[in-house]
Design an enzyme around this catalytic site. Structure first.
Site, mmCIF file in Angstrom:
data_model
loop_
_atom_site.group_PDB
_atom_site.id
_atom_site.type_symbol
_atom_site.label_atom_id
_atom_site.label_comp_id
_atom_site.label_asym_id
_atom_site.label_seq_id
_atom_site.Cartn_x
_atom_site.Cartn_y
_atom_site.Cartn_z
ATOM 1 N N HIS A 1 13.511 3.279 5.013
ATOM 2 C CA HIS A 1 13.320 1.884 4.575
ATOM 3 C C HIS A 1 13.341 1.865 3.053
ATOM 4 C CE1 HIS A 1 11.682 -1.960 3.791
ATOM 5 N NE2 HIS A 1 10.461 -1.560 3.538
ATOM 6 N N ASN B 1 13.453 -4.556 -1.841
ATOM 7 C CA ASN B 1 12.952 -4.350 -0.488
ATOM 8 C C ASN B 1 13.278 -5.597 0.344
ATOM 9 O OD1 ASN B 1 11.405 -4.184 1.821
ATOM 10 N ND2 ASN B 1 9.551 -3.484 0.775
ATOM 11 N N CYS C 1 8.902 -4.350 8.049
ATOM 12 C CA CYS C 1 9.918 -3.409 7.568
ATOM 13 C C CYS C 1 10.339 -2.403 8.637
ATOM 14 C CB CYS C 1 9.413 -2.708 6.316
ATOM 15 S SG CYS C 1 8.896 -3.899 5.081
HETATM 16 O O1 UT7 Z 1 7.801 -2.392 2.854
HETATM 17 C C1 UT7 Z 1 6.645 -1.860 2.340
HETATM 18 C C2 UT7 Z 1 6.379 -2.676 1.113
HETATM 19 N N1 UT7 Z 1 5.541 -2.185 0.114
HETATM 20 C C3 UT7 Z 1 5.737 -1.106 -0.673
HETATM 21 O O2 UT7 Z 1 6.582 -0.299 -0.538
HETATM 22 C C4 UT7 Z 1 4.809 -0.985 -1.837
HETATM 23 C C5 UT7 Z 1 4.099 0.317 -1.899
HETATM 24 N N2 UT7 Z 1 3.383 0.389 -3.147
HETATM 25 C C6 UT7 Z 1 3.966 0.707 -4.317
HETATM 26 O O3 UT7 Z 1 5.127 1.035 -4.338
HETATM 27 C C7 UT7 Z 1 3.142 0.710 -5.576
HETATM 28 O O4 UT7 Z 1 1.781 0.663 -5.238
HETATM 29 C C8 UT7 Z 1 3.517 -0.466 -6.513
HETATM 30 C C9 UT7 Z 1 4.948 -0.303 -7.031
HETATM 31 C C10 UT7 Z 1 3.398 -1.796 -5.775
HETATM 32 C C11 UT7 Z 1 2.568 -0.480 -7.685
HETATM 33 O O5 UT7 Z 1 2.599 0.769 -8.356
HETATM 34 P P1 UT7 Z 1 1.243 1.443 -8.837
HETATM 35 O O6 UT7 Z 1 1.635 2.662 -9.566
HETATM 36 O O7 UT7 Z 1 0.392 1.594 -7.610
HETATM 37 O O8 UT7 Z 1 0.671 0.394 -9.851
HETATM 38 P P2 UT7 Z 1 -0.724 -0.346 -9.843
HETATM 39 O O9 UT7 Z 1 -0.741 -1.384 -8.764
HETATM 40 O O10 UT7 Z 1 -1.807 0.672 -9.857
HETATM 41 O O11 UT7 Z 1 -0.681 -1.066 -11.243
HETATM 42 C C12 UT7 Z 1 -0.632 -0.343 -12.465
HETATM 43 C C13 UT7 Z 1 -0.564 -1.306 -13.607
HETATM 44 C C14 UT7 Z 1 -1.612 -2.420 -13.539
HETATM 45 O O12 UT7 Z 1 -2.047 -2.677 -14.857
HETATM 46 P P3 UT7 Z 1 -3.459 -2.124 -15.366
HETATM 47 O O13 UT7 Z 1 -4.463 -2.724 -14.445
HETATM 48 O O14 UT7 Z 1 -3.351 -0.624 -15.243
HETATM 49 O O15 UT7 Z 1 -3.510 -2.620 -16.768
HETATM 50 C C15 UT7 Z 1 -0.849 -3.600 -13.038
HETATM 51 O O16 UT7 Z 1 -1.398 -4.823 -13.436
HETATM 52 O O17 UT7 Z 1 0.703 -1.988 -13.596
HETATM 53 C C16 UT7 Z 1 0.496 -3.394 -13.701
HETATM 54 N N3 UT7 Z 1 1.595 -4.073 -13.017
HETATM 55 C C17 UT7 Z 1 2.715 -4.460 -13.633
HETATM 56 N N4 UT7 Z 1 3.135 -4.326 -14.907
HETATM 57 C C18 UT7 Z 1 4.356 -4.815 -15.198
HETATM 58 C C19 UT7 Z 1 1.642 -4.427 -11.709
HETATM 59 N N5 UT7 Z 1 2.819 -5.035 -11.457
HETATM 60 C C20 UT7 Z 1 3.497 -5.048 -12.640
HETATM 61 C C21 UT7 Z 1 4.759 -5.547 -13.011
HETATM 62 N N6 UT7 Z 1 5.153 -5.389 -14.289
HETATM 63 N N7 UT7 Z 1 5.608 -6.128 -12.135
#
Ligand code: UT7
Length: 324
Positions: free
Chosen positions: A251, A281, A112
């Site tokens: 980004h 992204n 990125c």
């Molecule tokens: O170019 C750089 C690329 N990467 C990024 O920019 C990503 C940076 N990271 C992020 O933006 C965030 O960490 C995410 C958007 C990827 C995830 O957000 P989060 O608030 O850190 O969520 P999490 O991974 O802690 O997941 C929370 C919950 C989980 O469920 P439980 O375990 O709490 O029951 C996940 O399983 O959300 C669930 N979850 C989803 N639910 C519905 C994860 N993905 C999804 C989804 N739809 N697509």
């Protein structure tokens, strides 16, 4: 003394638009989760176009807009982590398509941050007097690396390409400062396209894992720590202040990351340009897609001072201060 000035831009995204609701039909997710966690509402996915196809379309637009002869292009860099082939480079495929026979063409991979790294390389060639101009493109077809059973990654990424033509100028304008860096100790937090070292004389248990893997939390923490620091170092190097910036183009990974960067830098959100709602992204393409959109909307005036800042796999980061 020479400077590198952006004189033309262009972008190209596949026609197919996939909404959050469309994704919810094939994976356990929903529009509310995706929109609130990332700011993404739609993304464009390839219907067969590969990275060199959309990168070539970008190069054609840039050349047409600039009114230059492709034979006059001296350097052609494509930043990508989703090349058609490991070799030849995407840049060589683009070079042949557009007839830029006199250009030196090569790819670079910094995920990125790739567009900023590519601009940084081109700027060095121009500043040192080696070349008079360069096309720098960020192009990705990330959908070929997405695992549509993994809801934690497949909802975040999209396909697209964009780029710029930069030319040598003696005016004190264009790219005025940069801050780029890498931290390979965190390389495994965001990976894709693994290719194990297997051959006829060597067996390995490692499976070829093409799909993108991401430790989202780790990337979030890294981006919100490193991007503000990088922008602060950048303005210090440029000898200006954060208040003097007309805009910041981050980004386009995630609107929540941008909100944290805004808070840490004490730069109001209305100075940050965002369009991840439409494209998701697109890795190395995200900054130039947004930059081209800003040009097309007339949001960048002659004399505007803006910062481009990228962060991603590697980890890598890169910020650039530009007077337009
Ligand atoms: O170019 C750089 C690329 N990467 C990024 O920019 C990503 C940076 N990271 C992020 O933006 C965030 O960490 C995410 C958007 C990827 C995830 O957000 P989060 O608030 O850190 O969520 P999490 O991974 O802690 O997941 C929370 C919950 C989980 O469920 P439980 O375990 O709490 O029951 C996940 O399983 O959300 C669930 N979850 C989803 N639910 C519905 C994860 N993905 C999804 C989804 N739809 N697509």
């Amino acid at each position: 003394m020479y400077f590198s000035k952006i004189v033309s831009s262009g972008s190209c995204v596949p026609d197919m638009v996939v909404s959050n609701n469309d994704l919810a039909e094939i994976v356990d997710t929903n529009d509310e989760w995706i929109s609130s966690r990332s700011g993404i509402k739609r993304r464009h996915f390839s219907e067969g176009e590969n990275t060199s196809d959309i990168a070539s379309a970008v190069a054609e637009k840039i050349i047409k807009r600039a009114g230059i002869d492709p034979l006059d292009i001296e350097l052609l860099i494509v930043a990508t982590v989703s090349a058609d082939y490991t070799t030849p480079s995407t840049a060589c495929l683009v070079q042949a398509r557009i007839g830029a026979s006199n250009a030196v063409a090569f790819d670079i991979g910094a995920a990125c941050s790739g567009f900023i790294f590519g601009m940084s390389i081109a700027d060095k060639y121009i500043k040192s007097g080696v070349y008079k101009n360069a096309i720098v493109i960020g192009a990705e077809v990330l959908s070929k690396y997405l695992n549509f059973k993994d809801r934690t990654t497949c909802v975040l990424f999209g396909d697209g390409a964009a780029g710029v033509l930069i030319e040598r100028t003696e005016d004190n304008t264009g790219i005025l400062a940069e801050d780029i860096g890498s931290d390979g100790t965190k390389a495994m937090a965001l990976t894709g396209g693994f290719s194990p070292a297997a051959n006829s004389f060597n067996t390995t248990n490692a499976a070829a894992e093409r799909s993108l893997y991401m430790d989202g939390r780790a990337v979030f923490d890294f981006a919100t720590r490193q991007a503000p620091k990088s922008v602060k170092r950048l303005v210090e190097k440029a000898g200006c202040s954060l208040e003097e910036l007309d805009f910041v183009l981050p980004h386009q990974a995630n609107s929540r990351i941008v909100e944290v960067i805004s808070r840490k830098l004490k730069i109001p959100m209305d100075k940050f340009y965002m369009n991840m709602d439409e494209y998701g992204n697109t890795s190395s393409a995200s900054i130039p897609i947004a930059l081209n959109e800003m040009f097309e909307k007339g949001l960048i005036k002659t004399g505007s001072v803006g910062v481009l800042t990228g962060f991603g796999a590697g980890f890598t980061w890169g910020s650039m201060l530009i007077r337009f």
